[in-house]
Design a protein around this motif. Sequence first.
Motif, mmCIF file in Angstrom:
data_model
loop_
_atom_site.group_PDB
_atom_site.id
_atom_site.type_symbol
_atom_site.label_atom_id
_atom_site.label_comp_id
_atom_site.label_asym_id
_atom_site.label_seq_id
_atom_site.Cartn_x
_atom_site.Cartn_y
_atom_site.Cartn_z
ATOM 1 N N ASN A 79 67.502 69.270 39.559
ATOM 2 C CA ASN A 79 66.728 68.373 40.419
ATOM 3 C C ASN A 79 65.223 68.531 40.277
ATOM 4 N N GLY A 80 64.792 69.464 39.462
ATOM 5 C CA GLY A 80 63.360 69.660 39.255
ATOM 6 C C GLY A 80 62.625 70.181 40.478
ATOM 7 N N ARG A 81 63.320 70.848 41.379
ATOM 8 C CA ARG A 81 62.701 71.369 42.620
ATOM 9 C C ARG A 81 62.240 72.809 42.417
ATOM 10 N N TYR A 82 61.392 73.001 41.421
ATOM 11 C CA TYR A 82 60.920 74.348 41.080
ATOM 12 C C TYR A 82 59.870 74.829 42.066
ATOM 13 N N PRO A 83 60.050 76.034 42.616
ATOM 14 C CA PRO A 83 58.960 76.669 43.356
ATOM 15 C C PRO A 83 57.847 77.034 42.375
ATOM 16 N N ARG A 84 56.715 77.427 42.902
ATOM 17 C CA ARG A 84 55.600 77.828 42.033
ATOM 18 C C ARG A 84 55.844 79.167 41.356
ATOM 19 N N ARG A 85 56.512 80.092 42.088
ATOM 20 C CA ARG A 85 56.786 81.430 41.550
ATOM 21 C C ARG A 85 58.213 81.818 41.892
ATOM 22 N N ILE A 86 58.930 82.336 40.891
ATOM 23 C CA ILE A 86 60.325 82.720 41.085
ATOM 24 C C ILE A 86 60.518 84.160 40.616
ATOM 25 N N TYR A 87 61.101 84.964 41.507
ATOM 26 C CA TYR A 87 61.414 86.369 41.199
ATOM 27 C C TYR A 87 62.894 86.589 41.438
ATOM 28 N N MET A 88 63.434 87.627 40.824
ATOM 29 C CA MET A 88 64.862 87.939 40.972
ATOM 30 C C MET A 88 65.025 89.382 41.410
ATOM 31 N N HIS A 89 65.496 89.562 42.633
ATOM 32 C CA HIS A 89 65.680 90.913 43.155
ATOM 33 C C HIS A 89 67.149 91.350 43.118
ATOM 34 N N SER A 90 67.996 90.573 42.483
ATOM 35 C CA SER A 90 69.423 90.876 42.435
ATOM 36 C C SER A 90 69.691 92.210 41.738
ATOM 37 N N SER A 91 70.675 92.929 42.246
ATOM 38 C CA SER A 91 71.071 94.183 41.604
ATOM 39 C C SER A 91 72.142 93.949 40.537
ATOM 40 N N SER A 92 72.512 92.692 40.308
ATOM 41 C CA SER A 92 73.491 92.347 39.276
ATOM 42 C C SER A 92 72.752 91.993 37.981
ATOM 43 N N PRO A 93 72.776 92.892 36.993
ATOM 44 C CA PRO A 93 72.067 92.598 35.733
ATOM 45 C C PRO A 93 72.568 91.324 35.054
ATOM 46 N N SER A 94 73.875 91.115 35.041
ATOM 47 C CA SER A 94 74.398 89.920 34.372
ATOM 48 C C SER A 94 74.065 88.655 35.161
ATOM 49 N N GLY A 95 74.136 88.719 36.478
ATOM 50 C CA GLY A 95 73.773 87.570 37.312
ATOM 51 C C GLY A 95 72.302 87.223 37.171
ATOM 52 N N ARG A 96 71.468 88.256 37.169
ATOM 53 C CA ARG A 96 70.024 88.051 37.009
ATOM 54 C C ARG A 96 69.726 87.396 35.666
ATOM 55 N N GLU A 97 70.375 87.852 34.620
ATOM 56 C CA GLU A 97 70.159 87.297 33.282
ATOM 57 C C GLU A 97 70.615 85.840 33.207
ATOM 58 N N ARG A 98 71.748 85.532 33.794
ATOM 59 C CA ARG A 98 72.251 84.148 33.789
ATOM 60 C C ARG A 98 71.298 83.224 34.539
ATOM 61 N N MET A 99 70.808 83.655 35.693
ATOM 62 C CA MET A 99 69.867 82.834 36.451
ATOM 63 C C MET A 99 68.580 82.621 35.651
ATOM 64 N N TYR A 100 68.099 83.682 35.051
ATOM 65 C CA TYR A 100 66.860 83.621 34.267
ATOM 66 C C TYR A 100 67.001 82.626 33.115
ATOM 67 N N GLN A 101 68.107 82.681 32.398
ATOM 68 C CA GLN A 101 68.300 81.803 31.237
ATOM 69 C C GLN A 101 68.356 80.334 31.639
ATOM 70 N N VAL A 102 69.032 80.023 32.732
ATOM 71 C CA VAL A 102 69.099 78.630 33.189
ATOM 72 C C VAL A 102 67.708 78.130 33.569
ATOM 73 N N LEU A 103 66.968 78.928 34.312
ATOM 74 C CA LEU A 103 65.626 78.516 34.715
ATOM 75 C C LEU A 103 64.698 78.410 33.514
ATOM 76 N N ARG A 104 64.770 79.360 32.634
ATOM 77 C CA ARG A 104 63.889 79.405 31.463
ATOM 78 C C ARG A 104 64.082 78.191 30.564
#
Length: 112
Positions: A60-85
Motif C-alpha cells: 500500500n505504500g504506507r511507509y513510515p519515515r524510519r523503520i527499525y526491527m527489535h524482534s528477537s527472531s533472526p529469521s523473522g527480522r530478515e524476512r521483514m527486512y527483505q520485503v521492505l528493502r
Amino acid sequence: MIHVFLDDYRPCPPGFVAAKSAEECILLLEAEEVDILSLDYDLGWGNPTGLDVVRYIADNGRYPRRIYMHSSSPSGRERMYQVLRSALPPGVHLSHCPMPDSVAAEAAGKRV
C-alpha cells in the motif's frame, strides 16, 4: 505524526503508541502519518506477524519515515527486512536492528 511500537509482550517506550497486534498496527498506519515504526515479528501463537504488517506497508505504500526491527527472531527480522528493502522508496530509513538509544530519546522528547 506519531511513533509506533509493534509488540505483544515488551513494554512500549515513552513517546510511542503501542500496537499489540498486526491489525492494530495496520489501523494506525492507515489513520496516521508515522515517523518511527519499531517492529516485532512474533505476535503470539497463531496470530498474524510483523511480516503481515510489512506486506501491508509494501503493498500500500504506507511507509513510515524510519523503520527499525527489535524482534528477537533472526529469521523473522530478515524476512521483514527483505520485503521492505525490495520496494523501499527514497528517503525512508530502514534498519535491520533495534532503534538506537538516541532515536528512542528523541521520540520521548528528551535531549540527546
